[in-house]
Design a protein around this motif. Structure first.
Motif, PDB file in Angstrom:
ATOM      1  N   ILE A  96       0.538  -1.167  -0.112  1.00 14.26           N
ATOM      2  CA  ILE A  96       0.235   0.032  -0.038  1.00 14.26           C
ATOM      3  C   ILE A  96       1.209   1.452  -0.113  1.00 14.26           C
ATOM      4  CG2 ILE A  96      -2.169  -0.447   1.335  1.00 14.26           C
ATOM      5  CD1 ILE A  96      -0.892   0.196   3.656  1.00 14.26           C
ATOM      6  N   ALA A  97       1.972   1.373  -0.187  1.00 11.97           N
ATOM      7  CA  ALA A  97       3.083   2.075   0.305  1.00 11.97           C
ATOM      8  C   ALA A  97       2.643   3.016  -1.139  1.00 11.97           C
ATOM      9  CB  ALA A  97       5.138   1.684   0.259  1.00 11.97           C
ATOM     10  N   LYS A  98       2.341   2.510  -2.732  1.00 12.13           N
ATOM     11  CA  LYS A  98       2.510   3.196  -3.671  1.00 12.13           C
ATOM     12  C   LYS A  98       1.598   4.542  -3.321  1.00 12.13           C
ATOM     13  CE  LYS A  98       3.722   3.089  -8.671  1.00 12.13           C
ATOM     14  NZ  LYS A  98       3.427   2.188  -9.511  1.00 12.13           N
ATOM     15  N   TYR A  99       2.268   5.897  -4.170  1.00 17.06           N
ATOM     16  CA  TYR A  99       1.112   6.493  -4.386  1.00 17.06           C
ATOM     17  C   TYR A  99       0.310   6.418  -5.387  1.00 17.06           C
ATOM     18  CZ  TYR A  99       2.408   9.543  -0.257  1.00 17.06           C
ATOM     19  OH  TYR A  99       2.982   9.662   1.155  1.00 17.06           O
ATOM     20  N   ASP A 100      -1.253   5.318  -5.601  1.00 12.77           N
ATOM     21  CA  ASP A 100      -1.056   4.585  -6.555  1.00 12.77           C
ATOM     22  C   ASP A 100      -2.903   4.915  -6.123  1.00 12.77           C
ATOM     23  OD1 ASP A 100      -1.882   3.038  -4.953  1.00 12.77           O
ATOM     24  OD2 ASP A 100      -1.140   0.985  -5.823  1.00 12.77           O
ATOM     25  N   GLY A 101      -3.112   6.072  -6.136  1.00 11.37           N
ATOM     26  CA  GLY A 101      -4.686   6.275  -6.112  1.00 11.37           C
ATOM     27  C   GLY A 101      -5.272   6.920  -7.561  1.00 11.37           C
ATOM     28  N   ARG A 102      -6.341   7.015  -7.830  1.00 16.10           N
ATOM     29  CA  ARG A 102      -6.789   7.564  -9.144  1.00 16.10           C
ATOM     30  C   ARG A 102      -7.450   8.895  -8.863  1.00 16.10           C
ATOM     31  NH1 ARG A 102     -11.372   6.381 -12.563  1.00 16.10           N
ATOM     32  NH2 ARG A 102     -11.699   5.003 -10.554  1.00 16.10           N
ATOM     33  N   TRP A 103      -7.057   9.802  -9.325  1.00 17.19           N
ATOM     34  CA  TRP A 103      -7.815  11.199  -9.694  1.00 17.19           C
ATOM     35  C   TRP A 103      -8.229  11.199 -10.802  1.00 17.19           C
ATOM     36  CZ3 TRP A 103      -7.586  14.291  -5.565  1.00 17.19           C
ATOM     37  CH2 TRP A 103      -6.129  13.878  -4.182  1.00 17.19           C
ATOM     38  N   HIS A 128      -3.160   8.980  -2.071  1.00 20.23           N
ATOM     39  CA  HIS A 128      -3.376   9.663  -3.655  1.00 20.23           C
ATOM     40  C   HIS A 128      -2.244  10.678  -3.392  1.00 20.23           C
ATOM     41  CE1 HIS A 128      -6.757   7.554  -2.893  1.00 20.23           C
ATOM     42  NE2 HIS A 128      -7.317   8.135  -4.066  1.00 20.23           N
ATOM     43  N   ALA A 129      -1.195  11.207  -4.359  1.00 23.10           N
ATOM     44  CA  ALA A 129      -0.315  12.542  -4.209  1.00 23.10           C
ATOM     45  C   ALA A 129      -0.698  13.239  -5.547  1.00 23.10           C
ATOM     46  CB  ALA A 129       1.033  12.436  -3.747  1.00 23.10           C
ATOM     47  N   ILE A 130      -0.854  14.423  -5.745  1.00 23.50           N
ATOM     48  CA  ILE A 130      -0.448  15.263  -6.889  1.00 23.50           C
ATOM     49  C   ILE A 130      -0.518  16.553  -6.702  1.00 23.50           C
ATOM     50  CG2 ILE A 130      -3.202  15.830  -6.646  1.00 23.50           C
ATOM     51  CD1 ILE A 130      -3.355  15.312  -9.689  1.00 23.50           C
ATOM     52  N   SER A 131      -0.389  17.212  -7.340  1.00 24.94           N
ATOM     53  CA  SER A 131       0.849  18.611  -6.931  1.00 24.94           C
ATOM     54  C   SER A 131       0.992  19.351  -8.063  1.00 24.94           C
ATOM     55  CB  SER A 131       2.284  18.728  -6.043  1.00 24.94           C
ATOM     56  OG  SER A 131       2.899  17.583  -6.445  1.00 24.94           O
ATOM     57  N   ALA A 132       1.413  20.744  -7.611  1.00 27.08           N
ATOM     58  CA  ALA A 132       1.227  21.608  -8.334  1.00 27.08           C
ATOM     59  C   ALA A 132       2.359  22.934  -7.848  1.00 27.08           C
ATOM     60  CB  ALA A 132      -0.004  22.273  -9.563  1.00 27.08           C
ATOM     61  N   MET A 133       3.186  23.659  -8.586  1.00 26.31           N
ATOM     62  CA  MET A 133       3.896  24.731  -9.183  1.00 26.31           C
ATOM     63  C   MET A 133       2.501  25.876  -8.847  1.00 26.31           C
ATOM     64  SD  MET A 133       7.452  23.546  -8.416  1.00 26.31           S
ATOM     65  CE  MET A 133       8.169  24.955  -8.217  1.00 26.31           C
ATOM     66  N   LEU A 134       2.889  26.762  -8.034  1.00 30.12           N
ATOM     67  CA  LEU A 134       2.230  28.622  -8.226  1.00 30.12           C
ATOM     68  C   LEU A 134       2.568  29.385  -9.192  1.00 30.12           C
ATOM     69  CD1 LEU A 134       2.603  29.638  -3.797  1.00 30.12           C
ATOM     70  CD2 LEU A 134       0.824  27.853  -5.066  1.00 30.12           C
ATOM     71  N   THR A 135       1.631  29.900  -9.767  1.00 29.33           N
ATOM     72  CA  THR A 135       2.723  30.678  -9.824  1.00 29.33           C
ATOM     73  C   THR A 135       3.565  32.071 -10.452  1.00 29.33           C
ATOM     74  OG1 THR A 135      -0.296  30.717 -11.080  1.00 29.33           O
ATOM     75  CG2 THR A 135       1.378  32.696 -12.127  1.00 29.33           C
ATOM     76  N   LYS A 136       3.386  31.191  -9.076  1.00 32.43           N
ATOM     77  CA  LYS A 136       4.728  32.815  -8.867  1.00 32.43           C
ATOM     78  C   LYS A 136       4.801  32.668  -6.610  1.00 32.43           C
ATOM     79  CE  LYS A 136       2.374  37.402  -8.005  1.00 32.43           C
ATOM     80  NZ  LYS A 136       2.900  38.920  -8.355  1.00 32.43           N
ATOM     81  N   ALA A 137       5.466  32.213  -6.501  1.00 33.79           N
ATOM     82  CA  ALA A 137       6.443  31.867  -5.260  1.00 33.79           C
ATOM     83  C   ALA A 137       5.270  32.959  -4.105  1.00 33.79           C
ATOM     84  CB  ALA A 137       7.984  31.927  -4.503  1.00 33.79           C
ATOM     85  N   PHE A 138       4.839  32.686  -3.140  1.00 32.75           N
ATOM     86  CA  PHE A 138       4.719  33.499  -2.243  1.00 32.75           C
ATOM     87  C   PHE A 138       5.264  33.569  -1.316  1.00 32.75           C
ATOM     88  CE2 PHE A 138       2.223  34.839   1.991  1.00 32.75           C
ATOM     89  CZ  PHE A 138       1.665  35.919   1.791  1.00 32.75           C
ATOM     90  N   ILE A 139       5.606  34.944  -0.988  1.00 34.63           N
ATOM     91  CA  ILE A 139       7.217  35.395   0.345  1.00 34.63           C
ATOM     92  C   ILE A 139       6.435  36.110   1.170  1.00 34.63           C
ATOM     93  CG2 ILE A 139       9.112  36.423   0.812  1.00 34.63           C
ATOM     94  CD1 ILE A 139       9.635  36.996  -2.587  1.00 34.63           C
ATOM     95  N   PHE A 140       6.336  35.627   2.442  1.00 34.80           N
ATOM     96  CA  PHE A 140       5.849  35.638   3.750  1.00 34.80           C
ATOM     97  C   PHE A 140       6.411  37.151   4.210  1.00 34.80           C
ATOM     98  CE2 PHE A 140       4.498  32.083   3.570  1.00 34.80           C
ATOM     99  CZ  PHE A 140       3.840  31.321   3.910  1.00 34.80           C
TER     100      PHE A 140
END
Length: 553
Positions: A96-103, A128-140
């Motif tokens: 069950i370790a693999k991130y093979d959950g379906r989206w 499940h694991a899915i990700s995306a880059m931001l349009t631009k980074a947010f600096i605090f």
């Protein structure tokens, strides 16, 4: 008058019961009274809506940001920029370790808005694991951070989360290897397992002395979150972080929790200035006893420790009719030895015992024994009375020393820059729907985005709500005692109508009240003298009038 008071009391009671039923139904549709409602712009009313006689038809247009944003996603077009993880979860069984959950990208199952689609977690008991880059980074720095997105637990939720992670900016960030140990700055969103309903807000704080990161958790909201997980409606989750080191968490644009990053996180951002000395030890002779037995006390001579606490009651008398020679239990005369009973294997068969039927009508059977009572001479084991300890030194505690790990971060808002967003989830329920992500700094931008997306979903869901009868039945399913109020509410109008409109029977008091005040009947003989007296009076009056006329002449 008493009858009118009685009727008005019934009328007031009816109004109170009907009001309580109405209030209960309204409570099912509103958030807890402690929720603070923000004065958000009612921009959802601006959506283009066409009302048909049979159903509500809406014209959906993909939301577009109206100001500066760091990330948006509606899932209405091609799923571009999102990366599925190809790695495995650590410290987990290989199967069950693999991130093979379906989206999948789909429309809502219920209260569908044509053309509006979202990202749906489809698999059960998978990572499940899915990700995306931001349009631009947010600096605090000096701008607020607003994170907002929609969630719909379309099948309810047994155990699983719908939270997001804002991933920390780094040169070696590879979204294909996004997993549970990938460094993040903020984690936010709903999570549930068993009967534990959570709304996470966690941020990773960097220790300025050691460089290590610690998770800081916001305190739990004070409201009941259960309805948001089970009502199968789309809910809007918003996190607002401000440069003044305060935060707010909102559900459906209502504040459910707020506080200070310095004061309302667990564990606190800043450690204590002083700590207990780990090397300090309690002295051997330290006396922590506030009370001690009096050393000068002596047991009284007449104190008998051998007296029992209970003795037989010498005044007790055996009840009349007690059957001394009858046992309490006898063999069942109707019992028969089973055909398959083997005395060599099972032993001699004996009938089962049953209560002696002769004892049912008697005070008791068998040998009578006097009942026990408290012994008036019992004193128990003698103990010396307690007195204040003259050597009492108090409860010992280690001495305080300066905390060698102490630091003071007065502005924890200045967190690690984020440049990606990710969902890393496990769920025992499928079809968790996500939609309309936005990361920005302006409240007006987030509000407009919500109005064009979530506001439209809310409008459609409201139009499809069941009628009043269905709502009453649903409320009674959750609170069965409401059926009593419903019955009373239906019965009251009938009862009040009978009470007010049914002709009342005349009582003896009413009859007595209407009787003329005549103590006895008037006979014919009594009436004649009275008539003669009246005639004499009339003659006298006429004579007086004639005399007055003569005098005037």
């Amino acid at each position: 008058i008493t009858r009118m008071h009685f009727r008005w009391d019934w009328l007031c009671l009816g109004v109170l019961i009907i009001s309580s039923v109405t209030a209960e139904v309204e409570n099912e549709e509103t958030l807890d009274a402690d929720v603070e409602v923000e004065d958000f712009d009612k921009q959802s009313q601006e959506a283009d809506v066409d009302i048909d006689k049979s159903s509500l038809e809406v014209v959906y247009q993909t939301p577009k940001p109206t100001g500066e944003v760091y990330f948006t996603e509606t899932f209405d077009g091609v799923l571009a920029g999102w990366v599925l993880s190809k790695t495995k979860k650590e410290d987990t069984d290989d199967n069950i370790a693999k991130y093979d959950g379906r989206w999948e990208v789909e429309e809502l199952k219920e209260n569908t808005v044509p053309g509006d689609r979202g990202l749906v977690l489809k698999s059960v008991a998978k990572h499940h694991a899915i990700s995306a880059m931001l349009t631009k980074a947010f600096i605090f720095d000096n701008k607020p951070l607003i994170v907002q997105y929609e969630v719909n637990f379309q099948e309810g939720i047994d155990c699983g989360g719908a939270y997001i992670k804002l991933l920390s900016s780094s040169d070696d960030l590879n979204l294909e290897y996004f997993f549970d140990k990938t460094p993040y700055t903020i984690m936010f969103g709903p999570d549930k397992c068993g009967e534990d309903y959570k709304l996470h807000f966690i941020f990773r704080h960097k220790n300025p002395k050691t460089g290590e990161y610690d998770e800081k958790h916001a305190k739990r909201p004070d409201i009941d979150l259960k309805k948001f997980y089970l009502d199968k409606k789309t809910h809007l989750y918003t996190l607002v972080l401000k440069p003044d080191d305060t935060f707010e968490m909102l559900i459906d644009q209502s504040v459910v929790s707020k506080g200070s990053l310095l004061e309302d996180m667990v564990p606190p951002v800043n450690p204590p200035k002083e700590i207990e000395d780990p090397n300090d030890k309690k002295p051997d002779g330290w006396d922590e006893r506030p009370k001690i037995p009096d050393p000068d006390a002596v047991k009284p001579d007449d104190w008998d420790e051998d007296e029992p606490s209970k003795i037989e009651d010498p005044d007790a008398v055996k009840p009349e009719g007690w059957l001394d020679d009858e046992p309490q239990y006898v063999s069942d005369p109707n019992a028969k030895k089973p055909k398959d009973w083997d005395e060599e294997m099972d032993g001699e068969w004996e009938a089962p015992q049953i209560p002696n039927p002769k004892c049912e009508t008697a005070p008791g059977c068998g040998h009578w024994v006097r009942p026990m009572k408290n012994n008036p001479n019992y004193k128990g084991k003698w103990k010396a009375p307690m007195i204040d300890n003259p050597n009492y030194q108090g409860i010992w505690s280690p001495r305080k020393i300066l905390n060698p790990d102490y630091f003071e971060d007065l502005h924890p808002f200045k967190m690690t820059t984020v440049n990606a967003i990710g969902l890393e989830l496990w769920s025992m329920t499928s079809d968790i729907y996500f939609d309309n992500f936005i990361i920005c700094s302006e409240k007006e931008v987030a509000d407009r985005w919500a109005a064009d997306g979530w506001g439209l979903k809310k409008l459609v869901a409201s139009a499809n709500e069941p009628g009043m009868f269905s709502q009453l039945v649903t409320a009674a399913e959750d609170h069965p005692w409401l059926w009593v109020l419903y019955i009373l509410t239906l019965a009251l109008p009938v009862g009040l109508g009978v009470l007010f409109c049914w002709p009342a029977k005349k009582t003896d008091e009413d009859i007595d009240f209407k009787k003329p005040d005549i103590s006895k009947p008037i006979t014919k003989g009594e009436l004649k003298p009275e008539r003669e007296e009246l005639e004499d009076d009339e003659i006298e009056l006429e004579e007086e009038k004639e005399n007055e006329g003569t005098a005037e002449d």
